[in-house]
Design an enzyme around this catalytic site. Structure first.
Site, mmCIF file in Angstrom:
data_model
loop_
_atom_site.group_PDB
_atom_site.id
_atom_site.type_symbol
_atom_site.label_atom_id
_atom_site.label_comp_id
_atom_site.label_asym_id
_atom_site.label_seq_id
_atom_site.Cartn_x
_atom_site.Cartn_y
_atom_site.Cartn_z
ATOM 1 N N VAL A 14 0.827 -1.205 0.000
ATOM 2 C CA VAL A 14 0.000 0.000 0.000
ATOM 3 C C VAL A 14 0.862 1.257 0.000
ATOM 4 C CG1 VAL A 14 -1.703 1.325 1.307
ATOM 5 C CG2 VAL A 14 -1.944 -1.153 1.095
ATOM 6 N N ASP A 33 10.556 4.472 5.850
ATOM 7 C CA ASP A 33 10.497 3.110 6.372
ATOM 8 C C ASP A 33 11.559 2.968 7.461
ATOM 9 O OD1 ASP A 33 9.043 0.417 5.087
ATOM 10 O OD2 ASP A 33 10.745 -0.031 6.382
ATOM 11 N N GLU A 149 -7.720 2.571 1.259
ATOM 12 C CA GLU A 149 -7.271 2.128 -0.065
ATOM 13 C C GLU A 149 -8.134 0.977 -0.543
ATOM 14 O OE1 GLU A 149 -5.838 -0.976 -0.540
ATOM 15 O OE2 GLU A 149 -5.669 -1.584 1.567
ATOM 16 N N PHE A 150 -8.236 0.876 -1.876
ATOM 17 C CA PHE A 150 -8.973 -0.223 -2.497
ATOM 18 C C PHE A 150 -8.093 -0.841 -3.582
ATOM 19 C CE2 PHE A 150 -12.058 2.852 -0.919
ATOM 20 C CZ PHE A 150 -12.879 2.048 -0.138
ATOM 21 N N LYS A 202 -14.450 0.607 3.938
ATOM 22 C CA LYS A 202 -13.458 -0.407 3.542
ATOM 23 C C LYS A 202 -13.845 -1.789 4.070
ATOM 24 C CE LYS A 202 -9.756 -2.331 1.965
ATOM 25 N NZ LYS A 202 -8.397 -1.934 2.297
ATOM 26 N N CYS A 258 -5.903 -9.082 3.179
ATOM 27 C CA CYS A 258 -7.035 -8.230 3.558
ATOM 28 C C CYS A 258 -8.264 -8.999 4.052
ATOM 29 C CB CYS A 258 -7.434 -7.344 2.372
ATOM 30 S SG CYS A 258 -6.185 -6.120 1.919
ATOM 31 N N LYS A 318 -3.196 -15.563 -4.829
ATOM 32 C CA LYS A 318 -3.820 -15.286 -6.115
ATOM 33 C C LYS A 318 -2.717 -15.107 -7.144
ATOM 34 C CE LYS A 318 -5.133 -11.032 -7.055
ATOM 35 N NZ LYS A 318 -5.811 -9.713 -7.027
ATOM 36 N N ARG A 325 0.509 -14.563 2.350
ATOM 37 C CA ARG A 325 -0.242 -14.316 3.578
ATOM 38 C C ARG A 325 -1.649 -14.891 3.496
ATOM 39 N NH1 ARG A 325 0.773 -7.951 4.197
ATOM 40 N NH2 ARG A 325 0.735 -8.150 1.917
#
Length: 431
Positions: A14, A33, A149-150, A202, A258, A318, A325
């Protein structure tokens, strides 16, 4: 809106996508970071995340001088107009979101934020987080804005630059409108609302998708018991504009970074206000049951899993990503190994050692001596395998396609049997 000075804290999927894309929109972006090695690699244009278009976008931002990477957020935010929080919010004890990373960042930057700088939650956070951040900041001169976010892994850059909608929420409407203006160059509708509503959007969206996936997996199981074909059923459903075609493909279960954590988090949020969200809880249980059903299907093709050699195609949750994860593929392989199966697996984006299996670098190695071959991730390259060669390598003849990815005719022509989800089993004719 002109160029804004933006700091993005966190450079995961993200954060890095957000920073690179905002820079591409003309903003001056500093990505922060705590990992100095990672920062050095990013500053040199080296992107380790498998995300189409992201490395090129980072390179362009660096070359244009609009994108920089630094360690430590306190100094970075000193002259920022907006600070995006893109740190991990994993599932914590009891299923709720773990906000310790968010709280640590707020503690670090609270005293360094200039007056008027907007603190924006991009990470998925529970309803009430904006209010909690305001209390932790103790800065009435700093607005807190929810801007979920999407982004889908594998299409994150495209999703950011071509969004279905932009959701921004704050109790300070002027701050919400200003943040919405950061995306002015994107042709997308904006939903500007209060912070709690934006935070809930979300979760509501992700949990709806999870329930839709659990539903279609249950319908696929029903198809098998009734002799119907899920391909025809979902085609008939998909023409209905109220339903649509997306998220109507059965599989080994939903996973990733998610949906699992967001479904559990919303159940916990609901419980905290005395609401029994039994519909969502049932979707979670259906997802667990789906993995059990997949293992049972595989067992049914080999007789017993103890001592069986199972080849696995796909490990990522996927196609298009290397993310493991909460991957349903890992859950299935772990269950196979627990039942005594010998698992050999291949994924084009995953290498190295993983518990309970042997990971190889060639898909055909998974077929060598296998009693059954199982497709668990929908990588397109699996469609193009030489099934005659696969058949020569295998000991058994069963191909279990948990994504309904393959053309059964190609598998059958090689003398193998094919078993999908919600579809009639297809066997090659003897002789």
């Amino acid at each position: 809106m002109g160029s804004a000075r933006i700091v993005v804290i966190g450079t995961g999927y993200v954060g890095l996508t957000t920073g690179a894309c905002l820079a591409s929109l003309g903003h001056q972006v500093t990505c922060v970071d705590v990992d100095a090695v990672k920062v050095a690699r990013l500053a040199a244009g080296r992107v380790d995340i498998l995300e189409p278009g992201l490395e090129e976008l980072v390179a362009r931002g660096l070359a244009a001088g609009r994108l920089t990477f630094v360690v430590g957020s306190r100094q970075a935010v000193a002259d920022a107009e907006a600070v995006f929080l893109c740190v991990p919010t994993p599932m914590g004890a009891g299923g709720g979101a773990d906000l310790r990373a968010v709280e640590a960042v707020i503690d670090e930057i609270a005293g360094s934020l200039p007056p008027g700088c907007a603190v924006i939650t991009k990470s998925t956070v529970p309803v009430g987080t904006a209010q909690r951040i305001r209390a932790l900041l103790g800065r009435p001169d700093v607005p807190v804005v929810a801007n979920p976010e999407f982004l889908r892994e594998g299409t994150a850059v495209a999703d950011f630059l071509n969004p279905d909608r932009i959701v921004v929420g704050a109790d300070d409407e002027a701050a919400a409108q200003w943040v919405a203006g950061l995306y002015a160059d994107l042709a997308a509708p904006s939903v500007v609302t209060d912070a709690a509503s934006a935070e809930l959007v979300k979760y509501a969206a992700n949990c709806f998708l999870a329930m839709k996936l659990s539903y279609v997996n249950a319908i696929a199981e029903l198809c098998e018991r009734l002799g119907a074909d899920i391909e025809s059923v979902t085609e008939g459903m998909g023409y209905d504009r109220r339903i649509g075609r997306s998220f109507l493909k059965p599989g080994p279960g939903w996973g990733g970074s998610c949906l699992p954590k967001d479904t559990h988090a919303l159940v916990q949020v609901a419980e905290s206000v005395g609401f029994d969200f039994s519909l969502l809880s049932a979707a979670i249980q259906e997802n667990i049951a789906q993995r059990d059903r997949i293992v049972a299907k595989i067992a049914g093709t080999v007789g017993t899993l103890a001592g069986a050699r199972i080849g696995v195609l796909g490990l990522a949750f996927k196609a298009g990503t290397s993310d493991l994860r909460d991957s349903p593929a890992l859950s299935v392989t772990a269950m196979l190994a627990a039942h005594g199966a010998e698992v050999t697996a291949y994924d084009p984006a995953v290498g190295g050692e993983l518990p309970g299996m042997r990971v190889v670098d060639d898909p055909y190695q998974t077929a060598k001596g296998a009693d059954a071959l199982v497709v668990l991730t929908e990588w397109d390259e699996f469609r193009r395998l030489d099934w005659n060669y696969v058949a020569e390598l295998m000991h058994g003849d069963s191909v279990v396609d948990t994504r309904n990815l393959l053309d059964p005719r190609s598998v059958l022509a090689a003398g193998l049997s094919w078993l999908g989800l919600g579809r009639p089993r297809a066997r090659a004719l003897a002789g």
